[in-house]
Design an enzyme around this catalytic site. Structure first.
Site, PDB file in Angstrom:
ATOM      1  N   HIS A  80      25.886  12.480  65.021  1.00 41.19           N
ATOM      2  CA  HIS A  80      25.080  13.453  64.270  1.00 41.19           C
ATOM      3  C   HIS A  80      25.460  14.871  64.684  1.00 41.19           C
ATOM      4  CE1 HIS A  80      21.562  15.673  62.788  1.00 41.19           C
ATOM      5  NE2 HIS A  80      21.357  16.116  64.023  1.00 41.19           N
ATOM      6  N   ASP A 109      44.394  36.230  46.633  1.00 35.19           N
ATOM      7  CA  ASP A 109      44.194  34.887  47.192  1.00 35.19           C
ATOM      8  C   ASP A 109      44.173  35.038  48.708  1.00 35.19           C
ATOM      9  OD1 ASP A 109      44.291  32.103  47.876  1.00 35.19           O
ATOM     10  OD2 ASP A 109      45.241  31.701  45.947  1.00 35.19           O
ATOM     11  N   TRP A 145      27.413  14.990  71.934  1.00 39.19           N
ATOM     12  CA  TRP A 145      28.493  15.788  71.341  1.00 39.19           C
ATOM     13  C   TRP A 145      29.170  16.651  72.407  1.00 39.19           C
ATOM     14  CZ3 TRP A 145      29.610  21.037  70.386  1.00 39.19           C
ATOM     15  CH2 TRP A 145      28.656  21.944  70.823  1.00 39.19           C
ATOM     16  N   SER A 173      42.569  22.135  62.141  1.00 36.79           N
ATOM     17  CA  SER A 173      42.078  22.634  60.851  1.00 36.79           C
ATOM     18  C   SER A 173      41.378  23.977  61.007  1.00 36.79           C
ATOM     19  CB  SER A 173      41.131  21.601  60.246  1.00 36.79           C
ATOM     20  OG  SER A 173      40.389  22.175  59.207  1.00 36.79           O
ATOM     21  N   SER A 174      40.475  24.068  61.999  1.00 35.78           N
ATOM     22  CA  SER A 174      39.736  25.331  62.179  1.00 35.78           C
ATOM     23  C   SER A 174      40.662  26.454  62.572  1.00 35.78           C
ATOM     24  CB  SER A 174      38.690  25.219  63.282  1.00 35.78           C
ATOM     25  OG  SER A 174      37.898  24.130  63.095  1.00 35.78           O
ATOM     26  N   HIS A 257      30.040  27.910  74.290  1.00 37.40           N
ATOM     27  CA  HIS A 257      29.131  28.997  73.963  1.00 37.40           C
ATOM     28  C   HIS A 257      29.649  29.898  72.853  1.00 37.40           C
ATOM     29  CE1 HIS A 257      25.256  30.610  74.221  1.00 37.40           C
ATOM     30  NE2 HIS A 257      25.813  31.749  73.914  1.00 37.40           N
ATOM     31  N   GLU A 259      31.425  28.917  70.560  1.00 39.21           N
ATOM     32  CA  GLU A 259      31.251  28.044  69.396  1.00 39.21           C
ATOM     33  C   GLU A 259      29.878  28.258  68.746  1.00 39.21           C
ATOM     34  OE1 GLU A 259      33.024  25.942  67.670  1.00 39.21           O
ATOM     35  OE2 GLU A 259      31.433  24.950  66.549  1.00 39.21           O
ATOM     36  N   TYR A 261      28.263  30.944  68.621  1.00 43.63           N
ATOM     37  CA  TYR A 261      28.293  32.181  67.832  1.00 43.63           C
ATOM     38  C   TYR A 261      29.183  32.039  66.615  1.00 43.63           C
ATOM     39  CZ  TYR A 261      25.457  34.003  71.440  1.00 43.63           C
ATOM     40  OH  TYR A 261      24.403  34.176  72.273  1.00 43.63           O
ATOM     41  N   SER A 272      23.064  39.883  55.869  1.00 47.61           N
ATOM     42  CA  SER A 272      23.280  41.320  55.691  1.00 47.61           C
ATOM     43  C   SER A 272      23.756  41.651  54.280  1.00 47.61           C
ATOM     44  CB  SER A 272      24.310  41.834  56.704  1.00 47.61           C
ATOM     45  OG  SER A 272      23.878  41.547  58.000  1.00 47.61           O
ATOM     46  N   HIS A 306      25.186  29.383  81.487  1.00 47.76           N
ATOM     47  CA  HIS A 306      23.727  29.242  81.351  1.00 47.76           C
ATOM     48  C   HIS A 306      23.365  27.861  80.797  1.00 47.76           C
ATOM     49  CE1 HIS A 306      23.857  31.213  77.086  1.00 47.76           C
ATOM     50  NE2 HIS A 306      23.981  29.928  76.985  1.00 47.76           N
ATOM     51  N   HIS A 307      24.363  27.086  80.365  1.00 47.13           N
ATOM     52  CA  HIS A 307      24.111  25.702  79.984  1.00 47.13           C
ATOM     53  C   HIS A 307      24.113  24.798  81.223  1.00 47.13           C
ATOM     54  CE1 HIS A 307      24.745  26.459  75.640  1.00 47.13           C
ATOM     55  NE2 HIS A 307      25.554  27.387  76.079  1.00 47.13           N
ATOM     56  N   THR A 332      21.380  41.177  69.473  1.00 42.40           N
ATOM     57  CA  THR A 332      20.744  40.298  68.492  1.00 42.40           C
ATOM     58  C   THR A 332      19.484  40.967  67.950  1.00 42.40           C
ATOM     59  OG1 THR A 332      21.549  38.482  69.848  1.00 42.40           O
ATOM     60  CG2 THR A 332      20.055  37.920  68.081  1.00 42.40           C
ATOM     61  N   LYS A 335      20.227  43.521  65.349  1.00 41.09           N
ATOM     62  CA  LYS A 335      20.445  42.952  64.013  1.00 41.09           C
ATOM     63  C   LYS A 335      19.124  42.722  63.292  1.00 41.09           C
ATOM     64  CE  LYS A 335      24.866  40.886  64.500  1.00 41.09           C
ATOM     65  NZ  LYS A 335      25.301  41.524  63.275  1.00 41.09           N
ATOM     66  N   ARG A 454      15.572  15.030  76.307  1.00 39.11           N
ATOM     67  CA  ARG A 454      16.283  14.798  75.063  1.00 39.11           C
ATOM     68  C   ARG A 454      17.184  13.572  75.198  1.00 39.11           C
ATOM     69  NH1 ARG A 454      21.070  19.355  75.114  1.00 39.11           N
ATOM     70  NH2 ARG A 454      21.684  18.306  73.217  1.00 39.11           N
TER      71      ARG A 454
END
Lengths: 529, 380, 186
Positions: A80, A109, A145, A173-174, A257, A259, A261, A272, A306-307, A332, A335, A454
């Site tokens: 998931h 293009d 994950w 791909s990315s 991390h 990722e 963002y 925006s 921080h993880h 943040t 924004k 979790r």
């Protein structure tokens, strides 16, 4: 979707030499076709990943084991996560980038159209491999994950090689997609489209693309190490051979991390664009938005640990990562303040894209608040790996990233199809989603604070009522998304003709081409005032 | 529209209903029972109220704008944008708030990490899927396993009050003393968490981590493994009993005696032969507690991860290999060495059980003496 | 058309490749970082010089010895005493008892970890059985020595240092590679 575009071929001023049927989609190098494919792919993945979430919520509806085995439950949470991150959110943003960036900067293009075709078409294979691994003996990946070693190395099932291969393909791909975005923005801007005139969606995507190029290869590196540790006898993460399992987490979160963002910066760009349109008032602080986005991107490289506060790190290290993380709240905040200031004394209307954008601002901010709470290291010891964290990142990713993607779809759908979507149905979709998503994720805060870890398939009795409630919210949210499909199909097939401008307050090059956007746009670059 | 509105109104009602029915689930983080956990709770509440205040201002402005500045009211949009003054202000104010927040957080963190001058040290080792506790400088050590019966998990029996939060042998600590925990792991990463102490620390294989607590109130405190550690991650709870120092000493001595007695019994057992029935019943109990998580209650294992015992060539033909793998484990796999976890009797019984259950009808009995012989090393 | 995109495309592709390399470079970088900060309590994998500095008799440090065979490792493995009080600068020897109760030869590798992590920087091993893999025939036992001293520069907040050894069965890796490629800490 193919019917849509072929319907309007007679509108084109150009004569297009494109093959018909499946070949058109296989061979296409057109940014609009590829964008459409990305978006449809993301939608399919959203439903597959969503179906897994339904399995998870069904099992958690009551305490005790009812429907699935713990091992299969772990595969569901793992896949998931992987599908939603790499299969739904990221391809959806790439699809939007493909469709919109060339039109927003006045380019004909993407810069590298053939690579563009490749970056899309390897993606379905990556996910086919990942999904097929679920049917292997021993099942698919079941280590979350985040695939922490040594659970993903010594102690994982044999399908791990497929998982690694699949992540490699997603990464390639990315990276190709990101290179394409950067080259397009650098080289193909119309004359007069200076850096500080670019729409914020283009800006945020440019920064996202740089983040992708910096961190996706690191992910590829870390999965390769997992592969060699498991199959080729290396000991990167195995203490017995001189390695260190905590090293895995450092490398993973160095990718992980930024990722996060990657999955939210384009959302900032979308909001925006939408808020000024429906407030009929220019964005309050364009320049400060650009600077805020850049500083968020830079800070994202300094906060990965921080993880990992509970892994045991020196106090000085924990303090450094805590301070840097708290610092992210500043740009943040800038924004959010900007969006509110944009609305202030505007003349707002509340069509579906605006509704989703407003929900984004409120709910993403709630996710930001819980993020700030999680940054406080001593408190994080209590929040870490509980449902509080699950609530936090679902607020940021579902009511954040996913809501922004839905908002973008409603916003640009008339431009893509040439028809207005069904406003009434869209409002239904919005209200059903808004209510159910909060029934789903808000109580998770309480469950987490009360102490539910979790990634568990079964839980203590005190959590029972809340989990039943959360599951109902989950089923409702899942069902609400069927309305979205209905809206999309209906809009693709027909509806009220859309004007080129579509929205009264909309500004930007994409609104200067007719709706639907012709197969080729801006063959001659527009003039920017 | 009416329908939408009624849905909206029923939301708080639903939330309240759920709250009322919850079996005493607290809605907030526990204050815990230690000075540190109280400080953590205070930090949590401070940052929570700060977030609420910021939220009230920001969302207040936003909803005011949504209500007042709508086109339907016939307003003309203003065209102002960019204001350096405002922008500096809304950058500076959050910075000040964050600095104010960072000060108490830093103080608490430094206190949490100060593990010096502990009175008692316990080595906590996680393994799939149980905890092992060893009191340093004593002979007391034991495994702590989930005590909730499988039948409750499978919904065949009604669930007990402490469903999934009960263990066979809880950790016991003295009140009023600084207790230091050294965490490590035997296989994957686990995380030892007791919310009431605000202690959560990862147990990393090959490395040690430290944490500490000082509990003033005697009581039973429950927690869980917090880091995904494989299939039965949900089923390895932590239970800690805090006793007064006198009770604690008494318990510790009793425990040391129990362990010494068990060792003496082992020796006596060597001379005895147990019957098939006895071996099978002890074996089944041991199998369910220690083996069934991986090899499954039906002995069929999980294809691709945990091998089947039913019909396996080792269980049918190779008794020496069978005893060896149960005693010594198999490096590089999940198979643990049970020589240090189970008694000779239990090992003999469980091997007998595995060689005679599920149609593995070898009819062979394994006695404690057979296990002992392998343990002593036949190669000697 | 495509030509003018080539330089930038190549630059970006090279950046991506470099970042792939950087992922692997993080492995040695992490070790350097650990050596500098004592992150994760890693100790030096090679011998320290035996010329100990001045002995600081003004204070004492408690060294706790924790030894644990990993659960797949059948050896009995324990220190002779579980704690020792030393003056910084003094050289001490601590023996660990290892016994292989099985009927086969087993190769063991001890992995050290020091807590608190920062103290690892001040814990010097002159000689240690953990520097190499240890072979032990079935049914045999042996004493494995550790010679160490605590750096007098140890900050005063550390009054207790815990040294933990986890012993792993590395017989398979040893057989596969004849003990070449899996030397720890390289």
């Amino acid at each position: 979707m193919s019917a849509v575009v072929t319907d309007h071929e007679h509108d084109h001023e150009h004569h297009d030499h494109k093959p018909s049927g499946i070949k058109r989609w296989l061979y296409t190098t057109n940014h609009k076709d590829i964008g459409t494919m990305y978006l449809v792919f993301a939608l399919i993945m959203f439903f597959i990943g969503g179906a897994m979430a339904m399995v998870i919520r069904a099992e958690l509806f009551q305490p005790g084991m009812q429907f699935v085995e713990p091992n299969f439950f772990n595969q569901m949470t793992t896949v998931h996560g992987l599908i939603m991150v790499f299969g739904a959110v990221m391809p959806a943003f790439t699809g939007l980038a493909n469709w919109m960036i060339p039109m927003m900067i006045g380019a004909p293009d993407m810069a590298l159209p053939r690579m563009n075709n490749w970056s899309f078409w390897i993606l379905p294979f990556a996910f086919l491999i990942l999904l097929m691994s679920l049917f292997m003996p021993g099942g698919g990946p079941s280590f979350g994950w985040t695939f922490y070693a040594p659970l993903s190395t010594t102690y994982s099932s044999d399908s791990t090689a497929l998982f690694v291969f699949s992540v490699h393909i997603m990464g390639i791909s990315s990276i190709m997609g990101a290179i394409n975005v950067i080259v397009t923005i650098f080289n193909l801007r119309a004359p007069g489209m200076t850096w500080m005139k670019m729409p914020l969606f283009v800006w945020t995507w440019l920064i996202t693309a740089f983040l992708l190029i910096m961190v996706m290869p690191v992910l590829a590196g870390v999965v390769t190490m997992v592969l060699t540790d498991k199959y080729f006898g290396t000991s990167f993460f195995d203490a017995a051979g001189g390695g260190d399992p905590v090293l895995f987490q450092h490398i993973f979160w160095f990718f992980g991390h930024p990722e996060v963002y990657i999955m939210i910066l384009p959302a900032f760009g979308i909001v925006s664009a939408i808020v000024p349109t429906f407030a009929r008032k220019p964005l309050f602080g364009y320049a400060s938005m650009v600077y805020a986005t850049s500083s968020i991107a830079l800070l994202s490289f300094l906060v990965w640990a921080h993880h990992m506060f509970t892994t045991g790190m020196p106090v000085a290290g924990a303090l450094f990562f805590m301070y840097c993380t708290m610092l992210i709240a500043v740009p943040t905040g800038v924004k959010v303040f900007n969006w509110v200031a944009t609305m202030w004394r505007g003349a707002m209307t509340f069509e579906v894209p605006m509704m989703f954008a407003l929900a984004f601002i409120v709910l993403f901010t709630i996710g930001g608040f819980s993020g700030l709470m999680l940054a406080i290291t001593p408190a994080d010891f209590q929040y870490h790996d509980t449902y509080f964290v699950v609530a936090h990142f679902h607020y940021v990713l579902v009511t954040g990233a996913v809501f922004s993607i839905i908002a973008a779809a409603y916003y640009w759908l008339p431009k893509w199809t040439g028809h207005m979507y069904d406003e009434k149905l869209g409002q239904w979709h919005f209200w059903c989603s808004l209510i159910s998503v909060n029934l789903l994720f808000f109580p998770m805060h309480f469950v987490g604070l009360a102490g539910m870890p979790r990634r568990i398939p079964d839980y203590a009795l005190q959590f029972a009522d809340f989990n039943a409630f959360i599951s109902i919210g989950g089923f409702l949210f899942g069902a609400s998304q069927l309305i979205f499909v209905w809206v999309l199909v209906k809009c693709a097939r027909g509806g009220e003709k859309a004007t080129a401008q579509v929205w009264e307050g909309a500004e930007g090059l994409e609104w200067q081409v007719p709706s639907p956007a012709p197969y080729h746009t801006f063959d001659t670059p527009p003039v920017i005032k | 529209m009416t329908k939408t509105r009624s849905l909206r109104w029923s939301l708080p009602a639903l939330l309240l209903a759920a709250t009322a029915n919850a079996t005493d689930m607290p809605l907030n983080m526990t204050k815990g029972v230690t000075e540190i956990s109280q400080q953590v709770y205070d930090l949590h509440m401070t940052i929570f109220w700060i977030c609420c205040a910021i939220g009230a201002v920001v969302f207040g402005a936003m909803f005011w704008s949504i209500l007042r500045h709508r086109k339907a009211r016939g307003v003309q949009p203003a065209q102002f944008h960019e204001s350096t003054k405002v922008e500096i202000l809304w950058t500076a104010i959050p910075v000040v708030i964050l600095i104010l927040m960072a000060i108490p957080a830093t103080k608490t963190l430094i206190a949490m990490e100060d593990t010096t001058e502990a009175d008692v040290t316990v080595l906590v080792t996680g393994s799939q899927w149980k905890w092992h506790y060893k009191y340093l400088n004593t002979d007391v050590e034991f495994y702590s396993l989930l005590a909730t019966p499988k039948e409750q998990i499978n919904n065949r029996f009604a669930k007990g009050e402490n469903y999934l939060l009960e263990v066979d042998r809880p950790l016991v600590i003295p009140t009023g003393k600084k207790v230091r925990f050294l965490m490590t792991s035997d296989d994957v990463i686990h995380s030892w968490w007791v919310p009431a102490f605000a202690v959560k620390k990862d147990a990393n294989p090959g490395f040690i981590n430290e944490a500490w607590t000082r509990v003033e109130e005697p009581g039973i405190y429950r927690g869980q493994c917090a880091e995904l550690c494989g299939k039965d991650h949900a089923f390895m709870p932590v239970v800690v009993i805090a006793k007064t120092p006198a009770d604690y000493e008494q318990w510790l001595n009793g425990e040391a005696e129990r362990i010494a007695k068990a060792k003496a019994e082992e020796q006596e057992l060597l001379a005895m032969n147990m019957s098939m029935d006895e071996l099978m019943s002890v074996g089944e109990r041991t199998y369910i507690a220690y083996c069934a998580a991986c090899h499954q209650p039906n002995g069929e294992g999980l294809a691709g991860i945990f091998p089947a015992l039913k019909g396996s060539s080792m269980a049918l033909n190779d008794m020496a290999g069978h005893i060896d793998i149960v005693l010594n484990g198999k490096a590089g796999t999940s198979m643990q060495a049970y020589a240090k976890q189970l008694s000779l009797k239990e090992i003999a019984a469980v091997i007998t059980y595995e060689r005679n259950a599920w149609g593995n009808n070898t009819g062979e009995l394994v006695q404690a003496a057979d296990v002992h012989a392998v343990l002593q090393g036949k190669g000697e | 058309m495509a030509l003018r995109h080539k330089p930038l495309t190549v630059k970006l592709a090279v950046t991506a490749l470099a970042m792939f390399g950087f992922g692997f470079a993080l492995v040695p970088l992490y070790d350097v970082f650990c050596d500098l900060t004592g992150l994760n309590g890693k100790t030096a994998a090679t011998a320290a010089s035996a010329e100990a500095a001045m002995i600081d008799t003004s204070r004492q440090v408690v060294i706790e010895f924790v030894a644990r065979p990993n659960k797949q490792m059948p050896w009995v493995f324990k220190p002779e005493v579980s704690r020792m009080t030393v003056h910084p600068g003094e050289i001490h020897i601590m023996n660990y008892l290892a016994e292989n109760p099985t009927g086969r030869m087993i190769v063991g590798q001890a992995v050290p970890s020091v807590s608190p992590g920062q103290a690892a920087l001040y814990f010097h091993k002159i000689e240690c059985f953990c520097f190499t893999q240890q072979q032990l025939a079935g049914g045999k036992n042996m004493l494995m020595p550790l010679q160490f001293y605590v750096d007098p520069a140890l900050p005063s907040q550390f009054s207790t240092i815990t040294l933990s050894y986890t012993l792993y069965d590395v017989t398979n890796a040893w057989q596969d590679s004849s003990a070449v490629s899996t030397q720890p800490g390289e």
